[in-house]
Design a protein around this motif. Structure first.
Motif: not given
Length: 561
Positions: A175, A178-179, A183
């Motif tokens: 996460e 990704q964040s 992303d």
């Protein structure tokens, strides 16, 4: 991969045999000369490019910074922005490795793989930038397929990085990555794909008309034996493998220069020019092999897929990340394998267990076997061609993010665990303009002997959508009675079906499993010949620009229709 970070690559590998068509640009009779006119032109171009984007606001924000009346500058801008996001992601993966790399072996593998993949993404974005900067807009327009090939691979690497964090203990780091950066890599590279795909629209918006001659890309000239006219005599002999002296010979019994395939590959000379040939004599080679990016134009051939066998048994159930379970991995461009078997013997209980992982562009496999259960063939990225092969497995056993064409091959479905069902294809197309998917043409899809007695009770499907724009096309195959009438199933019906935008289609198939009147409602079912033609070798792989140079037989279009 084993955590090895590839050295930054700065060379642009051009496709062998590409012939750029002559393009005439007809300018508007009213050229823009003042700043207000330039602003108007810029706005028109940005509007044209962003109208079909999934995120118009992001598109406008990124492209407006170009502030140019040259359409090429918009591609340069979006590729550079994507590169910046990849560099940020690489730096973050490096930081997270320092912070969490020692927390578990699985975490270290996932983070190291991310760095490898993001390094590969930088290479492909760099190649894209070089192509655009060194070409005029006409040539860029003519080579959009090449640009989309590289950009699609960047999305593949971004997604593969995320795929590696697949246990509960790794989700927090996933996460963060990704964040914090990944992303953005996906969004910006998706935007780059949108821009390249929409270049014709921007040219029209600027009153630039591309007047192409009838053939902007031509088939390579071939001689009476079917070989390209420019192919050397040595390479002509090589295609038949008669009396050709390989650069390296591998033999278990010591009769060659090397006893392991790895040692033979490592003998590849620095800056080697031309094809490097390795002959692997009959035998079972129990080793894990990586052909790295620097070993381009490598050909490995054996004595046949029942005699020359490369084997391993790494698997996810015993703690190895999917990408690293591969018995044989190749990330080099223009790789060829002939008359060899690649296998993973972990069995159905091993879950994800890759026999062959292919990442390099223009990779070809002829008269080979890929044997495994779940995730047998990982068609990871770029363009691949498989001919006269045997591919066996159970769950998602042909999967990946590549532009893949499998012709004239046998697809054998094996018996899974008692609580499992079989799926032949799981494609990972993540963005609507990725030029990727898995096409199976003129093959036989049937049960292998282990499944045959139970083929009507064990459920088997042609494909399921691994990612939102998953694409699987079945053309002119003979499909056995083992395939369920609905043909296709959602990825995860409850949480992630991926059925809204997937593309599952069929044309010209025969056999009891080809009856399409009860197919899943989210599939396209039977498509027209014109629609199916988009997925034949020439448009799908740009086959005429590189496949003839391999000497491997292929069908450029339909084989039966």
């Amino acid at each position: 991969m084993a955590g090895k970070v590839l050295a930054p690559a700065i060379s642009l590998v051009l496709v062998v045999g590409v012939v750029i068509g002559v393009v005439a640009v007809v300018q508007s009779p009213k050229p823009v000369t003042n700043s207000a006119g330039n602003l108007k032109t810029t706005n028109k171009a940005v509007t044209a490019l962003c109208q079909d984007s999934d995120d118009p606001k992001l598109c406008h924000n990124v492209l407006s910074s170009a502030n140019s009346s040259d359409p090429k500058d918009y591609i340069v801008t979006v590729v550079k922005t994507s590169m910046d996001s990849v560099i940020k992601a690489f730096n973050m993966s490096d930081k997270l490795t320092v912070e969490h790399g020692n927390s578990s072996e699985g975490m270290k593998m996932a983070l190291d793989d991310c760095k490898d993949l993001l390094q590969a993404a930088m290479h492909d974005l760099e190649a894209s930038g070089v192509l655009v900067k060194e070409s005029n807009i006409e040539d860029v327009h003519d080579r959009t397929a090449e640009l989309k090939n590289w950009l699609g691979a960047v999305v593949a690497y971004q997604q593969s990085c995320l795929d590696g964090f697949n246990t509960d203990g790794e989700k927090k780091v996933q996460e963060q990555l990704q964040s914090g950066s990944l992303d953005n890599v996906g969004k910006l590279t998706g935007l780059a794909l949108d821009v390249v795909s929409g270049i014709s629209k921007v040219l029209q918006s600027l009153d630039l008309n591309l007047a192409l001659k009838p053939a902007s890309r031509r088939l390579l000239d071939v001689d009476q034996d079917g070989y390209p006219t420019w192919l050397s005599a040595a390479d002509r002999k090589l295609m038949g493998q008669d009396g050709v002296m390989p650069h390296a010979t591998v033999a278990k019994d010591g009769s060659g220069q090397f006893q392991t395939i790895t040692d033979a590959i490592n003998s590849y000379p620095k800056n080697h020019q031309g094809r490097f040939i390795i002959y692997v004599k009959a035998g079972i080679y129990d080793e894990y092999i990586l052909v790295d990016k620097k070993k381009v134009n490598l050909l490995i051939y054996g004595d046949g897929p029942t005699k020359t066998i490369i084997t391993g048994r790494k698997n996810f159930a015993e703690g190895t990340k999917t990408m690293r379970t591969a018995t044989f991995s190749t990330v080099a461009d223009d790789f060829m394998a002939k008359s060899i078997a690649f296998e993973n013997t972990a069995g159905a209980a091993g879950h994800q267990a890759v026999a062959l992982r292919v990442q390099g562009d223009r990779s070809v496999f002829f008269d080979c076997a890929m044997r495994g259960y779940q995730d047998t063939l990982y068609a990871h990225a770029h363009r691949h061609f498989y001919r006269n092969c045997e591919i066996s497995g159970t769950i998602d056993f042909i999967f990946g993010y590549a532009t893949t064409l499998i012709q004239n091959s046998k697809i054998l479905v094996r018996k899974p665990e008692s609580n499992q069902q079989n799926i032949v294809v799981a494609d990972g197309t993540q963005q609507k303009n990725m030029p990727t998917g898995i096409v199976i043409q003129n093959c036989e899809i049937t049960a292998d002997p282990t499944l045959f007695p139970d083929r009507l009770t064990v459920k088997t499907y042609l494909a399921r959508p691994w990612k939102p724009f998953s694409r699987a096309v079945f053309i002119e195959n003979v499909i056995g009675d083992l395939i369920q009438p609905e043909g296709f199933i959602p990825w995860n019906p409850a949480t992630e079906p991926n059925t809204q935008d997937c593309y599952f289609a069929e044309f010209g198939n025969s056999g009891p499993g080809s009856v399409a009147n009860a197919r899943a409602p989210f599939s396209k079912g039977l498509i027209s010949k014109d629609e199916a033609a988009k997925f034949t070798a020439e448009p799908w792989l740009q086959a005429s620009t590189w496949l003839p140079a391999t000497g491997i037989p292929f069908d450029a279009g339909f084989t039966k229709a």
